[in-house]
Design a protein around this motif. Structure first.
Motif, mmCIF file in Angstrom:
data_model
loop_
_atom_site.group_PDB
_atom_site.id
_atom_site.type_symbol
_atom_site.label_atom_id
_atom_site.label_comp_id
_atom_site.label_asym_id
_atom_site.label_seq_id
_atom_site.Cartn_x
_atom_site.Cartn_y
_atom_site.Cartn_z
ATOM 1 N N TRP A 111 56.333 -54.346 -24.813
ATOM 2 C CA TRP A 111 55.691 -53.777 -25.981
ATOM 3 C C TRP A 111 56.547 -52.663 -26.567
ATOM 4 N N PHE A 112 56.177 -52.207 -27.749
ATOM 5 C CA PHE A 112 57.030 -51.268 -28.483
ATOM 6 C C PHE A 112 57.200 -49.939 -27.748
ATOM 7 N N ASP A 113 56.239 -49.592 -26.872
ATOM 8 C CA ASP A 113 56.349 -48.322 -26.154
ATOM 9 C C ASP A 113 57.045 -48.469 -24.805
ATOM 10 N N GLY A 114 57.651 -49.651 -24.555
ATOM 11 C CA GLY A 114 58.389 -49.870 -23.328
ATOM 12 C C GLY A 114 57.581 -50.460 -22.194
ATOM 13 N N GLU A 115 56.276 -50.629 -22.363
ATOM 14 C CA GLU A 115 55.425 -51.208 -21.323
ATOM 15 C C GLU A 115 55.807 -52.665 -21.074
ATOM 16 N N LEU A 116 55.887 -53.044 -19.792
ATOM 17 C CA LEU A 116 56.184 -54.421 -19.391
ATOM 18 C C LEU A 116 54.972 -55.010 -18.682
ATOM 19 N N ASN A 117 54.607 -56.239 -19.054
ATOM 20 C CA ASN A 117 53.445 -56.897 -18.461
ATOM 21 C C ASN A 117 53.773 -58.341 -18.116
ATOM 22 N N PRO A 118 53.410 -58.775 -16.909
ATOM 23 C CA PRO A 118 53.692 -60.156 -16.509
ATOM 24 C C PRO A 118 52.590 -61.107 -16.969
ATOM 25 N N THR A 119 52.921 -62.397 -16.971
ATOM 26 C CA THR A 119 51.952 -63.454 -17.231
ATOM 27 C C THR A 119 52.293 -64.638 -16.345
ATOM 28 N N PHE A 120 51.269 -65.341 -15.884
ATOM 29 C CA PHE A 120 51.480 -66.458 -14.960
ATOM 30 C C PHE A 120 50.445 -67.539 -15.229
ATOM 31 N N GLY A 121 50.899 -68.788 -15.195
ATOM 32 C CA GLY A 121 49.992 -69.906 -15.347
ATOM 33 C C GLY A 121 50.467 -71.097 -14.553
ATOM 34 N N ALA A 122 49.528 -71.928 -14.121
ATOM 35 C CA ALA A 122 49.866 -73.133 -13.366
ATOM 36 C C ALA A 122 48.840 -74.208 -13.679
ATOM 37 N N VAL A 123 49.297 -75.436 -13.803
ATOM 38 C CA VAL A 123 48.432 -76.584 -14.064
ATOM 39 C C VAL A 123 48.884 -77.726 -13.178
ATOM 40 N N THR A 124 47.929 -78.433 -12.593
ATOM 41 C CA THR A 124 48.254 -79.637 -11.824
ATOM 42 C C THR A 124 47.182 -80.679 -12.074
ATOM 43 N N SER A 125 47.590 -81.940 -12.093
ATOM 44 C CA SER A 125 46.655 -83.019 -12.354
ATOM 45 C C SER A 125 47.145 -84.278 -11.669
ATOM 46 N N GLY A 126 46.204 -85.051 -11.151
ATOM 47 C CA GLY A 126 46.561 -86.306 -10.494
ATOM 48 C C GLY A 126 45.337 -86.989 -9.914
ATOM 49 N N LYS A 127 45.556 -88.065 -9.176
ATOM 50 C CA LYS A 127 44.464 -88.804 -8.563
ATOM 51 C C LYS A 127 43.902 -88.035 -7.375
ATOM 52 N N ALA A 128 42.554 -88.002 -7.295
ATOM 53 C CA ALA A 128 41.892 -87.290 -6.201
ATOM 54 C C ALA A 128 40.414 -87.652 -6.204
ATOM 55 N N LEU A 129 39.821 -87.686 -5.007
ATOM 56 C CA LEU A 129 38.374 -87.854 -4.859
ATOM 57 C C LEU A 129 37.848 -89.099 -5.559
ATOM 58 N N GLY A 130 38.655 -90.161 -5.531
ATOM 59 C CA GLY A 130 38.234 -91.405 -6.143
ATOM 60 C C GLY A 130 38.342 -91.435 -7.654
ATOM 61 N N GLY A 131 38.930 -90.416 -8.243
ATOM 62 C CA GLY A 131 39.103 -90.370 -9.693
ATOM 63 C C GLY A 131 40.345 -89.589 -10.036
ATOM 64 N N ARG A 132 40.244 -88.774 -11.081
ATOM 65 C CA ARG A 132 41.367 -87.925 -11.468
ATOM 66 C C ARG A 132 40.877 -86.486 -11.567
ATOM 67 N N LEU A 133 41.717 -85.545 -11.123
ATOM 68 C CA LEU A 133 41.349 -84.134 -11.060
ATOM 69 C C LEU A 133 42.446 -83.294 -11.699
ATOM 70 N N LEU A 134 42.044 -82.338 -12.535
ATOM 71 C CA LEU A 134 42.983 -81.366 -13.117
ATOM 72 C C LEU A 134 42.462 -79.971 -12.827
ATOM 73 N N ALA A 135 43.369 -79.083 -12.471
ATOM 74 C CA ALA A 135 43.016 -77.685 -12.243
ATOM 75 C C ALA A 135 44.099 -76.794 -12.832
ATOM 76 N N GLY A 136 43.669 -75.725 -13.446
ATOM 77 C CA GLY A 136 44.614 -74.787 -14.027
ATOM 78 C C GLY A 136 44.154 -73.357 -13.815
#
Length: 806
Positions: free
Chosen positions: A217-242
């Protein structure tokens, strides 16, 4: 559970195609993406198997394939974009604009609000600089815009029933639909239109990826960000989690100057303020789908968003009063603790020669925030007074819904009918505290200063029927929706119950949509629809608010009727080459039963106090006189909200999304939209526009891809016109500076990309001009209490993000 707008082909018997009106729309053929024909088929299958009503639907493959090859779309095509994404051209009969996440992703939006600022006709007035929370379609207040998540209503923080779109991280989104007109199979709370935020679902994606980044940011502050997504066959169907975790930070500086009047001849006071919003948002979403038997499909989805943030303000105020100088130090803290979450389930199956779907959903907004502010005054350099105020919020807003729908052929047409049940419960209490020092240096010790709360319960049962079909180049959809509402309003103050008021009202909402395919490239849409806007929550609560508008008091009116509107949209759209699309849309809304402030004719609490004081003085000066000899002219009144009359809203929306192939630049994409907005309404002072409606808004940008370097760069520019609002005792004009964003990216193979983006490069400001009055007479006579100029800036920001698919 996926709710969008589809128009797919249903083939209940071999070689027979039947047109069906579905409630949502797959992303259509897009030559710029990999496996384009396969993806087109996959989207048709997604809508056919997940949703209950719409256009044409085709047989789904037994293994749940979505791309014609037995596999869903691979997430690495999202992570590493080798081609430019353009606005989707949907096959809907009704007017729908659809934008995939990839359309916005190059500029690395953090929230849905960051995404929506780039679509046609979307304004944000009232949001702080570089923030985009209350989305306003057609420039109408946020409460006129319906916001859905996966096609479902969700509760939000706003008293005007709005949902703050900056609560949803961009990384959770598959695509966003802008529904310009209403249909019978959706709630009619969409006078300005509907925003449908469709989250990623298991049925459509396969694979995994990580997103890691850092903001500066303009005042020099640094902030992290993180994300993850996975999807595939599971539990007899399809499952996505993020999951997504991002630090939310915004530092800004604010300056206020207050004068006696707009001539600025005498400065009354000024204020410098530093504000820091520092916190963290946690979010997650999950989606599961499975085939059951020969025709059944079960889908379950859920989302969770938690906002944990501290808003810190430190102000230095200086006031000039008859030669005295009053300086004040005003520290403030607003800890924000809010949660949005929801879960839904849907089951579709063939029955009685058609398709039936049952949907269930539950969503809740919870707010445990607080706010406190101290003020330490110094008169001519010496301590004079210290005081403080605080308020704690305890709010729970819950939505429970169920929908049963059936779609079947009816001759050459398609019939959909169903019923929606919805129950809303909003329980809110505000606890106020106050403190005043006896001497300098006293520790702040808050004492209870009052509790006011309300409980609003609304129950709706809305049957509907919809018929659709086509004749040559003309496709049509018509329907009726009957919305019934029972509203119960209770309130309490300082432990004393204020009673209960019940209000029932019903609305018949017809709709008609026509689509004429003039040619393979060109089409014309016409939509007619009746919509509704229910009263704001605070307008329904019959609790007396002392000095709510200057010296004037306010009391809510639980017997308000909803506003209604008859609307028309006329649109033209043409495909440009293989990838581009250009469109123009004209809209008009004729609004009835507008809710505005009105004078009850009763005196305010201040007026009663003044009467008693002045009467006492009169009797003291006039021995032998009585009260009937005394005359008094009140200067302030008790106001309420009432249905007062009519208003109109109109405008023109233009959008263009195309590669510059005709200019010999096939790897350059141009994006442009412009909206002209206008309206008219009458209030206590005469005619004005709808409050806070910007006069215009436009975006222009480009993306250039360099295939030989596996790199891209681009820029986008946004400008929003001035907005004006007028309420009792205050008139405000809001101006936002222009916004410039840029990005540059480098791709490494099919699995890794690194992108640097920058926002607010022009260091835009938000400027507000306040005309303040004590009461209505002063406002009509232009006798100012003060005139204030306020400006805030937040500086440029930069973001470096890496995505890795695996």
């Amino acid at each position: 559970m996926r709710l969008s707008s589809c128009s797919i082909a249903v083939t209940p018997l071999p070689y027979r195609e039947v047109k069906v009106p579905f409630i949502f729309n797959p992303r259509t053929f897009h030559p710029m993406k990999r496996n384009t024909l396969a993806l087109r088929l996959s989207h048709a299958l997604v809508c056919a198997t997940l949703l209950p009503a719409g256009a044409t639907f085709a047989q789904a493959s037994p293994d749940g394939a979505t791309d014609g090859t037995g596999e869903p779309k691979q997430l690495d095509t999202v992570v590493v974009q080798g081609e430019i994404a353009y606005r989707n051209r949907t096959a809907d009969i009704k007017p729908v604009l659809s934008y995939d996440l990839e359309y916005f992703q190059r500029f690395e939006p953090n929230t849905v609000g960051d995404m929506l600022k780039r679509v046609p006709g979307m304004t944000f007035v009232g949001s702080d600089i570089m923030e985009f929370d209350g989305a306003m379609m057609r420039g109408m207040a946020a409460g006129y815009t319906q916001v859905l998540i996966n096609g479902k209503k969700v509760p939000g923080a706003g008293d005007d029933r709005s949902f703050w779109v900056d609560r949803i991280p961009a990384e959770m989104v598959d695509h966003i639909e802008i529904l310009r007109s209403a249909s019978a199979n959706r709630s009619g709370d969409a006078m300005a239109g509907t925003i449908n935020i469709v989250l990623r679902d298991a049925y459509q994606f396969d694979g995994s990826y990580l997103r890691v980044g850092i903001n500066r940011w303009f005042d020099g502050e640094l902030n992290p960000t993180f994300g993850a997504v996975t999807s595939g066959k599971a539990l007899g169907g399809r499952l996505l989690a993020g999951v997504n975790v991002q630090d939310r930070y915004r530092g800004k500086i604010k300056r206020s100057d207050r004068y006696t009047d707009p001539g600025r001849g005498e400065l009354l006071s000024w204020e410098d303020q530093n504000e820091v919003k520092d916190g963290r948002d946690y979010s997650a979403n999950v989606s599961y789908s499975a085939d059951i038997g020969d025709s059944g499909r079960l889908s379950v989805d859920g989302f969770f968003v938690k906002t944990d943030r501290d808003v810190t303000e430190v102000s230095h105020e200086v006031e000039y009063d008859d030669g005295d100088v009053i300086e004040s130090r005003v520290p403030g803290l607003n800890p924000v603790d809010q949660q949005n979450w929801g879960i839904g389930a849907g089951y579709r199956f063939d029955m009685a020669g058609g398709s039936t779907r049952l949907d269930l959903d539950f969503a809740r907004f919870q707010d445990g925030s607080a706010e406190r502010e101290e003020k330490h005054e110094y008169l001519n350099g010496s301590w004079d007074a210290s005081e403080a105020e605080a308020e704690a919020v305890d709010a729970r807003d819950t939505e429970v819904g169920a929908k049963l729908a059936h779609v079947r052929p009816l001759g050459a047409a398609e019939l959909e009918f169903g019923i929606d049940y919805r129950r809303k419960k909003r329980d809110v209490s505000y606890t106020r505290y106050a403190w005043e020092a006896a001497r300098e240096g006293d520790a702040v010790d808050y004492a209870l200063d009052g509790v006011i709360g309300s409980l609003i319960e609304e129950t709706r049962l809305d049957p509907y029927a919809m018929l659709s079909g086509h004749a040559g180049a003309l496709s049509w959809e018509t329907g009726l929706r009957y919305e019934t509402t029972r509203s119960d309003v209770r309130h309490h103050e300082d432990g004393d119950a204020g009673g209960q008021v019940r209000r029932d009202y019903n609305e018949l909402l017809p709709s008609l949509h026509l689509k004429w395919d003039v040619s393979e490239q060109t089409r014309i849409n016409l939509s007619l629809a009746r919509t509704v806007k229910r009263p704001n929550f605070n307008e329904l609560i019959p609790a007396l608010l002392d000095g709510e508008y200057g010296d004037n008091d306010y009391v809510g009116n639980p017997r308000l009727s909803p506003e209604t509107a008859n609307g028309i949209d006329l649109g033209f759209e043409r495909r440009l080459g293989k990838h581009g699309v250009v469109g123009v849309n004209l809209f008009y809304r004729d609004v009835s039963d507008l809710i505005e402030l009105v004078n009850t004719g009763q005196w305010s609490e201040d007026a009663h106090d003044s009467y008693a004081k002045d009467l006492k003085k009169f009797l003291a000066k006039n021995p032998g006189a009585s009260e009937k000899d005394f005359t008094f002219a009140p200067e302030s009144w008790l106001f309420t909200s009432a249905n007062v009359g009519d208003g109109t809203v109109r405008g023109v929306e233009f959008d263009l999304s195309t590669p510059l192939t005709a200019l010999g630049l096939p790897n350059t994409g141009l994006f442009l939209n412009y909206s002209w907005l206008d309206s008219k309404v009458s209030d206590f002072r005469g005619e004005r526009r709808f409050n806070d409606q910007a006069r215009s808004v436009y975006n222009i940008g480009f993306i250039h891809d360099i295939p030989s370097l596996a790199a891209s760069f681009g820029a986008t520019f946004r400008s929003q016109g001035d907005a004006y609002s007028r309420i009792l005792a205050e008139e405000v004009t809001v101006k936002y500076g222009d916004d410039l964003e840029m990005f540059v990216e480098k791709r490494f193979g099919r699995n890794l990309s690194v992108r640097l983006s920058a926002a607010n490069l022009l260091d835009a400001s938000k400027d507000e001009f306040f005309h303040k009055f004590d009461n209505l007479d002063d406002q009509l006579g232009r006798k100012y209490d003060e005139y204030e100029l306020e400006t805030e800036q937040a500086g440029p920001s930069y973001q470096l993000v890496m995505r890795w698919a695996f």
